[in-house]
Design a protein around this motif. Structure first.
Motif, mmCIF file in Angstrom:
data_model
loop_
_atom_site.group_PDB
_atom_site.id
_atom_site.type_symbol
_atom_site.label_atom_id
_atom_site.label_comp_id
_atom_site.label_asym_id
_atom_site.label_seq_id
_atom_site.Cartn_x
_atom_site.Cartn_y
_atom_site.Cartn_z
ATOM 1 N N GLU A 1 109.928 26.756 103.316
ATOM 2 C CA GLU A 1 108.685 26.016 103.540
ATOM 3 C C GLU A 1 108.383 25.898 105.037
ATOM 4 O O GLU A 1 107.249 26.045 105.472
ATOM 5 C CB GLU A 1 108.782 24.628 102.909
ATOM 6 C CG GLU A 1 107.475 23.866 102.950
ATOM 7 C CD GLU A 1 107.594 22.533 102.223
ATOM 8 O OE1 GLU A 1 107.034 21.549 102.751
ATOM 9 O OE2 GLU A 1 108.211 22.479 101.153
ATOM 10 N N LYS A 2 109.412 25.676 105.827
ATOM 11 C CA LYS A 2 109.243 25.468 107.264
ATOM 12 C C LYS A 2 108.909 26.772 108.007
ATOM 13 O O LYS A 2 108.088 26.769 108.917
ATOM 14 C CB LYS A 2 110.530 24.862 107.838
ATOM 15 C CG LYS A 2 110.467 24.546 109.307
ATOM 16 C CD LYS A 2 111.744 23.849 109.756
ATOM 17 C CE LYS A 2 111.679 23.477 111.228
ATOM 18 N NZ LYS A 2 112.884 22.756 111.653
ATOM 19 N N TYR A 3 109.534 27.887 107.626
ATOM 20 C CA TYR A 3 109.417 29.123 108.404
ATOM 21 C C TYR A 3 108.645 30.256 107.733
ATOM 22 O O TYR A 3 108.446 31.310 108.345
ATOM 23 C CB TYR A 3 110.814 29.650 108.756
ATOM 24 C CG TYR A 3 111.535 28.808 109.772
ATOM 25 C CD1 TYR A 3 111.255 28.929 111.121
ATOM 26 C CD2 TYR A 3 112.497 27.888 109.377
ATOM 27 C CE1 TYR A 3 111.922 28.157 112.058
ATOM 28 C CE2 TYR A 3 113.169 27.109 110.301
ATOM 29 C CZ TYR A 3 112.874 27.248 111.648
ATOM 30 O OH TYR A 3 113.537 26.493 112.569
ATOM 31 N N ALA A 4 108.206 30.091 106.503
ATOM 32 C CA ALA A 4 107.615 31.206 105.750
ATOM 33 C C ALA A 4 106.440 31.861 106.455
ATOM 34 O O ALA A 4 106.374 33.088 106.535
ATOM 35 C CB ALA A 4 107.206 30.747 104.356
ATOM 36 N N ASP A 5 105.516 31.088 106.963
ATOM 37 C CA ASP A 5 104.334 31.684 107.600
ATOM 38 C C ASP A 5 104.706 32.536 108.802
ATOM 39 O O ASP A 5 104.156 33.624 109.005
ATOM 40 C CB ASP A 5 103.341 30.594 108.020
ATOM 41 C CG ASP A 5 102.687 29.918 106.823
ATOM 42 O OD1 ASP A 5 102.703 30.507 105.719
ATOM 43 O OD2 ASP A 5 102.168 28.794 106.994
ATOM 44 N N GLU A 6 105.647 32.067 109.593
ATOM 45 C CA GLU A 6 106.092 32.809 110.771
ATOM 46 C C GLU A 6 106.953 34.014 110.369
ATOM 47 O O GLU A 6 106.932 35.052 111.019
ATOM 48 C CB GLU A 6 106.892 31.874 111.676
ATOM 49 C CG GLU A 6 107.322 32.479 112.983
ATOM 50 C CD GLU A 6 108.125 31.502 113.827
ATOM 51 O OE1 GLU A 6 108.632 31.952 114.873
ATOM 52 O OE2 GLU A 6 108.265 30.316 113.467
ATOM 53 N N ALA A 7 107.706 33.877 109.296
ATOM 54 C CA ALA A 7 108.654 34.914 108.888
ATOM 55 C C ALA A 7 108.014 36.076 108.139
ATOM 56 O O ALA A 7 108.522 37.201 108.207
ATOM 57 C CB ALA A 7 109.752 34.295 108.024
ATOM 58 N N LYS A 8 106.923 35.836 107.426
ATOM 59 C CA LYS A 8 106.320 36.897 106.613
ATOM 60 C C LYS A 8 105.973 38.146 107.412
ATOM 61 O O LYS A 8 106.356 39.254 107.022
ATOM 62 C CB LYS A 8 105.095 36.373 105.865
ATOM 63 C CG LYS A 8 105.463 35.540 104.663
ATOM 64 C CD LYS A 8 104.250 34.996 103.954
ATOM 65 C CE LYS A 8 104.686 34.045 102.844
ATOM 66 N NZ LYS A 8 103.555 33.409 102.188
ATOM 67 N N PRO A 9 105.279 38.042 108.544
ATOM 68 C CA PRO A 9 104.972 39.272 109.283
ATOM 69 C C PRO A 9 106.232 39.944 109.853
ATOM 70 O O PRO A 9 106.289 41.172 109.944
ATOM 71 C CB PRO A 9 104.036 38.814 110.408
ATOM 72 C CG PRO A 9 104.075 37.337 110.429
ATOM 73 C CD PRO A 9 104.616 36.873 109.125
ATOM 74 N N VAL A 10 107.241 39.155 110.197
ATOM 75 C CA VAL A 10 108.492 39.725 110.701
ATOM 76 C C VAL A 10 109.189 40.489 109.579
ATOM 77 O O VAL A 10 109.698 41.595 109.777
ATOM 78 C CB VAL A 10 109.407 38.629 111.284
ATOM 79 C CG1 VAL A 10 110.749 39.201 111.711
ATOM 80 C CG2 VAL A 10 108.737 37.930 112.459
ATOM 81 N N ALA A 11 109.197 39.922 108.379
ATOM 82 C CA ALA A 11 109.817 40.578 107.228
ATOM 83 C C ALA A 11 109.097 41.878 106.886
ATOM 84 O O ALA A 11 109.730 42.902 106.617
ATOM 85 C CB ALA A 11 109.821 39.632 106.027
ATOM 86 N N GLU A 12 107.769 41.849 106.889
ATOM 87 C CA GLU A 12 106.999 43.063 106.603
ATOM 88 C C GLU A 12 107.265 44.135 107.651
ATOM 89 O O GLU A 12 107.423 45.311 107.328
ATOM 90 C CB GLU A 12 105.508 42.728 106.525
ATOM 91 C CG GLU A 12 105.153 41.914 105.301
ATOM 92 C CD GLU A 12 103.736 41.335 105.347
ATOM 93 O OE1 GLU A 12 102.986 41.627 106.300
ATOM 94 O OE2 GLU A 12 103.393 40.573 104.428
ATOM 95 N N SER A 13 107.333 43.728 108.905
ATOM 96 C CA SER A 13 107.645 44.654 109.985
ATOM 97 C C SER A 13 109.054 45.213 109.820
ATOM 98 O O SER A 13 109.296 46.394 110.072
ATOM 99 C CB SER A 13 107.505 43.948 111.333
ATOM 100 O OG SER A 13 107.940 44.771 112.372
ATOM 101 N N ALA A 14 109.993 44.382 109.391
ATOM 102 C CA ALA A 14 111.377 44.815 109.209
ATOM 103 C C ALA A 14 111.480 45.914 108.158
ATOM 104 O O ALA A 14 112.242 46.868 108.327
ATOM 105 C CB ALA A 14 112.255 43.629 108.823
ATOM 106 N N ILE A 15 110.715 45.788 107.098
ATOM 107 C CA ILE A 15 110.744 46.820 106.057
ATOM 108 C C ILE A 15 110.292 48.152 106.640
ATOM 109 O O ILE A 15 110.939 49.180 106.441
ATOM 110 C CB ILE A 15 109.879 46.404 104.851
ATOM 111 C CG1 ILE A 15 110.548 45.233 104.135
ATOM 112 C CG2 ILE A 15 109.675 47.579 103.889
ATOM 113 C CD1 ILE A 15 109.668 44.554 103.110
ATOM 114 N N LYS A 16 109.196 48.129 107.377
ATOM 115 C CA LYS A 16 108.693 49.371 107.975
ATOM 116 C C LYS A 16 109.612 49.882 109.077
ATOM 117 O O LYS A 16 109.877 51.074 109.174
ATOM 118 C CB LYS A 16 107.290 49.138 108.533
ATOM 119 C CG LYS A 16 106.249 48.957 107.469
ATOM 120 C CD LYS A 16 104.875 48.769 108.070
ATOM 121 C CE LYS A 16 103.864 48.634 106.952
ATOM 122 N NZ LYS A 16 103.081 47.449 106.996
#
Length: 139
Positions: free
Chosen positions: A111-126
């Motif tokens: 809940e605390k970090y999801a918004d910040e983490a989502k683009p990092v996670a998507e970038s990590a996959i690529k």
């Protein structure tokens, strides 16, 4: 010092300010992606030239490869847990209680970090999964 891989190019990770240790993050992402494969596929990867190359080029730590090699330990852990539960072991009850607490804390962190983490996670996959793991070893 930036390492250059003949196949993969720059092997040091550059993610603008998102993480303090992106190379460690890369290892975690690669582990999670590979660990989700079937046992046979993980074993095949661990013994492959691609895995050896990834370690040699600094794309994956030797420790991460070792963790993948010991993936079979999860079956032992599952067996131990079932035995403890069936035997009414108080340590099993403690493990269940702590796991519930862990899930609650993890939900709070999400809940605390999801918004910040989502683009990092998507970038990590690529950046990591799609470029570092050979297609044959991706789901």
């Amino acid at each position: 010092m930036i390492k250059e891989s003949v196949v993969f190019g720059d092997t040091d990770v550059h993610m603008e300010g998102a993480l303090k240790n992106p190379n460690q993050f890369r290892d975690a992402i690669l582990y999670e992606s590979l660990n989700s494969l079937s046992s046979d596929k993980v074993k095949e990867f661990v013994g492959s030239n691609e895995a050896k190359f990834m370690v040699e080029e600094g794309l994956m730590s030797p420790e991460t490869l070792e963790r993948l090699a010991n993936q079979g330990d999860s079956i032992l852990k599952t067996t131990v847990c079932h035995m403890a539960k069936e035997n009414g072991d108080p340590m099993w009850d403690e493990l269940v209680r702590l796991h519930m607490q862990e899930r609650r804390v993890m939900n709070d962190l999400i809940e605390k970090y999801a918004d910040e983490a989502k683009p990092v996670a998507e970038s990590a996959i690529k950046t990591f999964v799609e470029t570092c793991i050979p297609e044959y070893f991706r789901k």
